[in-house]
Each structure stands twice: as structure tokens, then as C-alpha cells.
Design a protein around this motif. Structure first.
Motif, short mmCIF file in Angstrom:
data_model
loop_
_atom_site.label_atom_id
_atom_site.label_comp_id
_atom_site.label_asym_id
_atom_site.label_seq_id
_atom_site.Cartn_x
_atom_site.Cartn_y
_atom_site.Cartn_z
N ALA A 186 2.50 1.62 -3.41
CA ALA A 186 1.52 2.00 -4.42
C ALA A 186 1.26 3.51 -4.43
CB ALA A 186 0.21 1.25 -4.20
N TRP A 239 -7.08 1.94 -4.23
CA TRP A 239 -6.12 1.98 -3.12
C TRP A 239 -6.86 2.10 -1.79
CZ3 TRP A 239 -4.70 5.29 0.82
CH2 TRP A 239 -3.47 5.03 1.44
N LEU A 258 0.83 -1.21 0.00
CA LEU A 258 0.00 0.00 0.00
C LEU A 258 0.86 1.26 0.00
CD1 LEU A 258 -2.82 -1.08 2.45
CD2 LEU A 258 -3.17 -0.28 0.11
#
Length: 348
Positions: free
Chosen positions: A217, A315, A214
Motif C-alpha cells: 500500500a 494506512w 501494508l
């Protein structure tokens, strides 16, 4: 209707009530159908009996402060039936103190504020709830799967707002930020930092699970080493763990004229051998600032709503590691090691 409740101060009193009363008209003009509530450490501490306060004259407290709902009716005309909405958690004290008097209830000075699902107000973990127009924040339809993240996002929106205000004390152009902790608050703090164009570093102990991916990203850098082993001095630190050693290391690590924002809450009761004099010297001679930040007022909720609507929705979805139907409510409040955000869903 259904409601998830506890008896404050009583450990393991969590239960799902099937015949909870409909929300009283006095709670607000806007009637909302609950879609989901997010669950955080505060909820788990309340269910453990550590704190929590029922509304006056009641024994039970409805949980849920990270809300997401859909408007059923709004005679005030503030919102329309079908709109997505979240309810602001904190309400100003009745006196009011100087800050509450100007709608800065997050900065209440006498502690007489109330909070949905935490202190003196019923929460949002019930099939229907009401809210006053002043405390209703409309959401972009794109946020239907993730709108319960608005409350934690409002906390970091406030943190960044205050960081920016403090920064105006001098010519200040921050470039690098360190976020300590990659839970929901840390990840959302990183998101808002990326949206501000900063070089973002996130530090957490997890080496597996979704957290590293995460962070990457977002285009941020993920670290697992101790703070004092990092090879850079950040301009800003947003501390989200509350771990005493991390807090102290963050204060020592920030660069000259840097700002450290503490959002994590320490449990206390732990003694650390630490050179406080050296820290004092560094803070003074380098013009550093350390401040605490908690909760948010409506301005921050609106800033958070804008930030979430602009974010990559896939996300945000990936932050939610478990979605639990209300019928299995006990599972939602039981911690799992790789949880980031757990959501209790009422639409099932």
C-alpha cells in the motif's frame, strides 16, 4: 486513578492499580489526560522481569512510553487545553554529559539518562500524567486515533536524519533502500523512505497477515527471501530485526559507499560461523558505513510528528492490529503472532 505497573526485575508482576496517586507537580506543569499508550517489545521485556528501573525510592514502575494524551491544563502557555500531546520518553542526565547539555539526550555518553516507563521515570500508562513543556510535543488533531505511533516514528526519524548526515561525506544520491523487518519500526522506516522519494524494499518472514499488504500500500516491494538472495544492492539498509544473521547479511549486501543503520537490538548469546575478514575487506574497500541508532531527541520527535500528519491516516490506522481497553490490560501485553502494534486505550 488507574495505572499499569510492574515491579522491575520481578517476572509476571504486571498489575492494574486502581488508586495510584495523582501525578506530582514536580513532574511538569502540563497536566494531561491519557488517551492511549502503544505497547512494544520493550514493555514485554520489562514485564518479563528482564530490566526496568523504578523511580528513586519506589518499588513499582508505571509502564508506558508510547504516549498519547489530551491537555487538561497548561499554565505555561505552551499548549492549550484540548490539544493532543505526546511526552518525550528520554530525559537528559543530571551531570550533564556534553550531548545532554545541548539537548542531544538520545546520544547520552554516560548512561545516566532517565526514560518514562523504562528507567527511573514513571510512564504514561495512567489516567493522568504531567510533563514539562520542553518534553511535550503537540500533535495535529488528525492524529487523534494514531498519535501513540509518534514514539516509534521518532526513532526512525532520527535514523533517517543520521543517514542523511553521514551521506554528506561525499556526493551521494541514494535511490534504493532495504528495510529488514516489517514490525512497527520497519513499517514506519519504510513510510519515511517513501516520503523521501526512494525506491523502497521491505523484507520480512511473514507471508500472511497485514504486513505484505501494508508494504504494498506504500508503493514498496515486499520480499520474504533471505537478504543474500536479493537481486539488488541497496544504497541504504535500515535493519529493524536485530536477528544476527540478518544483521550480518545486511552489512554484506549494501552497495558501494552504502550506509547500514542498525535499529534492531540483538538478544546476544548466539554464535555464528562468519567470515569477519571478508566483511572487513568489503566495508573498507567500498567505503561503507555501519552505525547504530536508538531513541530520539526533540528535533526528531517534531520531524516524526510532521511525517505522521502527512501520511495516509487509514494506512497508519491499519498498523494498529489490536486496541484493548485498560480494563483488559493483561490481554494487551500478551503477544499474538499477527500483532503489529497493540494499543492500550484509557478512554474506555
Amino acid at each position: 486513578m488507574r495505572a499499569v505497573t510492574v515491579t522491575p526485575g520481578v517476572r509476571d508482576s504486571l498489575r492494574l492499580v486502581q488508586d495510584w496517586p495523582e501525578p506530582a507537580a514536580e513532574e511538569g506543569a502540563i497536566l494531561v489526560e491519557a488517551l492511549a499508550v502503544g505497547i512494544c517489545g520493550t514493555d514485554q521485556e520489562i514485564t518479563a522481569g528482564d530490566y526496568g528501573e523504578a523511580p528513586p525510592g519506589q518499588r513499582e514502575l508505571v509502564l508506558g512510553h508510547e504516549s498519547l494524551g489530551r491537555v487538561l491544563e497548561d499554565p505555561s502557555g505552551t499548549l492549550q487545553a484540548g490539544d493532543l500531546v505526546a511526552g518525550v520518553v528520554r530525559h537528559p542526565d543530571p551531570v550533564p554529559c556534553p550531548n545532554c547539555a545541548v539537548d542531544e539526550w538520545d546520544m547520552c555518553r554516560n548512561g545516566r539518562y532517565t526514560e518514562h516507563g523504562i528507567k527511573g521515570l514513571p510512564g504514561f500508562a495512567r489516567d493522568r500524567w504531567r510533563v514539562q513543556p520542553k518534553f511535550a510535543v503537540g500533535l495535529d488533531p488528525v492524529l487523534a486515533p494514531v498519535g501513540m505511533l509518534l514514539e516509534p516514528a521518532s526513532v526512525v526519524a532520527k535514523a533517517w536524519d543520521h543517514i542523511a548526515r553521514i551521506g554528506t561525506r561525499a556526493e551521494w544520491k541514494p535511490q534504493t533502500v532495504l528495510i529488514t523487518g516489517a514490525g512497527p519500526i520497519g513499517l514506519l522506516a519504510a513510510l519515511l523512505a517513501v516520503q523521501r522519494g526512494l525506491s523502497v524494499h521491505v523484507l520480512d518472514r511473514s507471508t500472511t497477515g497485514p504486513k505484505p499488504d501494508l508494504v504494498r500500500a506504500l508503493g514498496a516491494t515486499y520480499h520474504t527471501v533471505p537478504v543474500n538472495e536479493l537481486d539488488f544492492e541497496p544504497d541504504v539498509v535500515v535493519e529493524c530485526t536485530g536477528a544476527p544473521t540478518v544483521v550480518l547479511d545486511a552489512m554484506c549486501k549494501v552497495g558501494p559507499a552504502g550506509i547500514v543503520c542498525l535499529t534492531g537490538v540483538s538478544s546476544g548469546g548466539r554464535t555464528i560461523d562468519f567470515d569477519a575478514g571478508a566483511l572487513n575487506r568489503a566495508l573498507v574497500l567500498e567505503n561503507n558505513v555501519v552505525f547504530g541508532s536508538v531513541n530520539a531527541n526533540r528535533r526528531h520527535w517534531e520531524l516524526a510528528a510532521q511525517a505522521l500528519a502527512q501520511a495516509d491516516q487509514s494506512w497508519l490506522n491499519a498498523m494498529i492490529t489490536r486496541r484493548v481497553p485498560v480494563s483488559a490490560y493483561a490481554q494487551a501485553y500478551a503477544h499474538a503472532d499477527e500483532d503489529i502494534k497493540v494499543v492500550l486505550e484509557f478512554g474506555q
